[in-house]
Design a protein around this motif. Structure first.
Motif, short mmCIF file in Angstrom:
data_model
loop_
_atom_site.label_atom_id
_atom_site.label_comp_id
_atom_site.label_asym_id
_atom_site.label_seq_id
_atom_site.Cartn_x
_atom_site.Cartn_y
_atom_site.Cartn_z
N TRP A 129 0.77 -1.20 0.05
CA TRP A 129 0.02 -0.10 0.03
C TRP A 129 0.90 1.32 0.03
N VAL A 130 2.09 1.15 0.11
CA VAL A 130 3.05 2.43 0.29
C VAL A 130 2.91 3.00 -1.22
N GLY A 131 2.62 3.99 -1.17
CA GLY A 131 2.67 4.91 -2.35
C GLY A 131 0.85 5.46 -2.74
N THR A 132 0.10 4.45 -2.26
CA THR A 132 -1.22 4.88 -2.40
C THR A 132 -1.85 6.08 -1.76
N LEU A 133 -1.17 6.69 -0.70
CA LEU A 133 -1.68 7.61 -0.02
C LEU A 133 -0.77 8.83 -0.17
N ASN A 134 -0.24 9.20 -1.35
CA ASN A 134 0.57 10.32 -1.52
C ASN A 134 -0.29 11.62 -1.95
N GLY A 135 -1.52 11.78 -1.71
CA GLY A 135 -2.13 12.88 -2.01
C GLY A 135 -3.31 12.88 -1.27
N PRO A 136 -4.00 14.05 -1.06
CA PRO A 136 -5.39 14.39 -0.48
C PRO A 136 -6.42 13.52 -1.09
N GLY A 137 -7.55 13.12 -0.16
CA GLY A 137 -8.46 12.37 -0.81
C GLY A 137 -8.54 11.03 -0.51
N ALA A 138 -9.39 10.24 -1.30
CA ALA A 138 -9.50 8.76 -1.12
C ALA A 138 -10.27 8.28 -2.20
N SER A 139 -10.00 7.17 -2.78
CA SER A 139 -10.86 6.49 -3.66
C SER A 139 -11.03 7.28 -5.05
N LEU A 140 -9.79 7.78 -5.31
CA LEU A 140 -9.78 8.90 -6.52
C LEU A 140 -9.89 7.75 -7.87
N VAL A 141 -11.02 7.39 -8.13
CA VAL A 141 -11.31 6.35 -9.18
C VAL A 141 -10.70 6.74 -10.64
N GLY A 142 -11.14 7.86 -10.92
CA GLY A 142 -10.45 8.31 -12.38
C GLY A 142 -9.19 8.41 -12.33
N ASP A 143 -8.40 8.90 -11.45
CA ASP A 143 -7.03 8.88 -11.21
C ASP A 143 -6.46 7.23 -11.31
N GLY A 144 -7.11 6.60 -10.79
CA GLY A 144 -6.51 5.08 -10.74
C GLY A 144 -6.95 4.44 -12.10
N LEU A 145 -8.00 4.44 -12.59
CA LEU A 145 -8.35 4.01 -13.74
C LEU A 145 -7.50 4.32 -14.86
N ALA A 146 -7.10 5.89 -14.65
CA ALA A 146 -6.11 6.37 -15.86
C ALA A 146 -4.67 5.84 -15.76
N ALA A 147 -4.27 5.59 -14.56
CA ALA A 147 -2.83 4.90 -14.49
C ALA A 147 -2.95 3.49 -14.85
N CYS A 148 -4.06 2.87 -14.51
CA CYS A 148 -4.23 1.32 -15.19
C CYS A 148 -4.09 1.49 -16.47
N ALA A 149 -4.85 2.33 -17.38
CA ALA A 149 -4.70 2.52 -18.70
C ALA A 149 -3.55 2.69 -19.21
N LEU A 150 -2.82 3.32 -18.58
CA LEU A 150 -1.26 3.71 -18.76
C LEU A 150 -0.44 2.55 -18.62
N GLY A 151 -0.88 1.57 -18.02
CA GLY A 151 0.01 0.35 -17.73
C GLY A 151 0.38 -0.76 -18.90
N PHE A 152 -0.45 -0.41 -19.97
CA PHE A 152 -0.19 -1.31 -21.04
C PHE A 152 1.03 -0.73 -21.95
N ASP A 153 1.90 -1.90 -22.28
CA ASP A 153 3.21 -1.48 -22.93
C ASP A 153 2.87 -1.69 -24.58
N ASN A 154 3.85 -1.60 -25.08
CA ASN A 154 4.04 -1.83 -26.56
C ASN A 154 2.59 -1.53 -27.27
N PRO A 155 2.50 0.13 -27.36
CA PRO A 155 1.31 0.46 -27.99
C PRO A 155 1.03 0.44 -29.45
#
Length: 279
Positions: A129-155
Motif C-alpha cells: 500500500w506504500v504510495g497509495t496515500l501520496n495525496g489528499p482525498g481517497a478512492s480517486l477512481v478516475g486517477d486510478g483508472l487512468a493509471a491502469c490504462a497507462l500500464g499497457f506496454d507496446n502501444p
C-alpha cells in the motif's frame, strides 16, 4: 531307458537356468539404465495470446470489507486465463503498480495471495500500500483508472487490452481525471473496461460505473453476481487475439526409451520360467 529321460530333464533344467540368468541380467541392466535417468534434449517454443488484462483495485477505506473477496475473485479469473498477460495496479488517493503485465501465473497468484493476506494488518501499513496515500482525498477512481490504462506496454502492437476495475466509486476528494474522462481515455487506446461493483446495483455510483464501462465496449458486473467470473473470462476470450510464439529454448526430459517395457517383459518371463521349473 530311464537314463536318457534323466539326461534330457537335466539338459532342460540347465537351459531353463541359463534362461533365468539371461533374463535376470537383462532386467538388471534395464533397471540400471532407467535408474541412471537417460536424458534427451527437446526444443520448445512457448505460446502466448496477444491479450493483456490489467487488474485495477480500489484499496480505499470504503473497500476494506470487500477487497479480500475481490482479490479472491481476481485469483479465480487468473486461473481461467491461458496465455494472457496479467498485471495489477492498486489505488487510493494515488495509484501504484504492484506488478506489470506478465504471463507467469505462479508469480501472479503469489502476489495476489500476499496482498490478500496484507489486509489483516493492525498497525503498520502493508508494503503493497506504500504510495497509495501520496495525496489528499481517497478512492480517486478516475486517477486510478487512468493509471491502469497507462500500464499497457507496446502501444504499437495489435493486442487485445482489458481493464478489470473493482471499486465502489465512492470518491472522496478532487480527482485529476474524472471517471468519465478516464473511461474515454481508455477507450481511445482501445482498452475495454469491465467494472466490478460491490455495492447493490441501482445506486447512483453504480450507474456511473456502468455507463463508463459500457462506453468503452466493456460491461458492468456486481461483485456477488454468479456470472461475474465466467462473464468476464468469456468477454476477454471473445476478443480477437493472435498466438505469439516466444523464443525457442532447449529443455532436458527423461528418455528411458523402451527399457521399462523390456524390464516388465523380463520380469514376467522370470516368473513364468520359475513357475515352470517348480512344476
Amino acid at each position: 531307458s530311464a537314463l536318457p529321460s534323466v539326461a534330457r530333464a537335466v539338459r532342460v533344467r540347465i537351459v531353463a537356468l541359463a534362461g533365468v540368468l539371461a533374463l535376470a541380467v537383462v532386467a538388471l541392466a534395464g533397471s540400471a539404465v532407467v535408474a541412471a535417468r537417460p536424458m534427451a534434449e527437446r526444443v520448445i517454443q512457448p505460446e502466448t495470446r496477444s491479450r493483456d488484462v490489467m487488474l485495477c483495485l480500489d484499496v480505499s477505506g470504503s473497500m476494506t470489507d470487500v477487497d479480500a473477496e475481490v482479490l479472491e475473485l481476481f485469483s479465480r479469473l487468473a486461473e481461467d486465463f491461458e496465455g494472457e498477460r496479467v498485471g495489477l495496479t492498486i489505488f487510493n488517493s494515488s495509484p501504484v503498480q504492484v506488478f506489470p503485465l506478465t504471463d507467469d501465473y505462479a508469480f501472479v497468484r503469489e502476489h495476489l495471495d500476499s496482498i490478500r493476506a496484507s489486509f489483516d494488518y493492525i498497525e503498520d501499513v502493508p508494503e503493497f500500500w506504500v504510495g497509495t496515500l501520496n495525496g489528499p482525498g481517497a478512492s480517486l477512481v478516475g486517477d486510478g483508472l487512468a493509471a491502469c490504462a497507462l500500464g499497457f506496454d507496446n502501444p504499437d502492437q495489435e493486442r487485445s487490452r482489458s481493464i478489470i476495475l473493482a471499486t465502489d466509486n465512492e470518491v472522496n476528494g478532487a480527482e485529476t481525471v474524472t471517471l468519465e474522462e478516464a473511461g474515454a481515455y481508455a477507450a481511445s487506446l482501445g482498452v475495454r473496461v469491465y467494472a466490478i461493483d460491490p455495492v447493490t446495483e441501482g445506486s447512483e455510483t453504480g450507474a456511473a460505473l456502468k455507463a463508463m464501462a459500457e462506453g468503452t465496449g466493456g460491461r458492468y458486473y456486481g461483485l456477488h453476481d454468479t456470472t461475474t467470473v465466467a462473464g468476464i473470462v468469456e468477454e476477454v476470450h471473445a476478443q480477437d487475439a493472435a498466438v505469439l510464439r516466444g523464443q525457442p529454448r532447449i529443455v532436458k526430459v527423461d528418455a528411458p526409451g523402451a527399457w521399462p517395457v523390456v524390464i516388465a517383459v523380463a520380469a514376467f518371463a522370470l516368473v513364468l520360467v520359475g513357475w515352470r521349473m517348480r512344476v
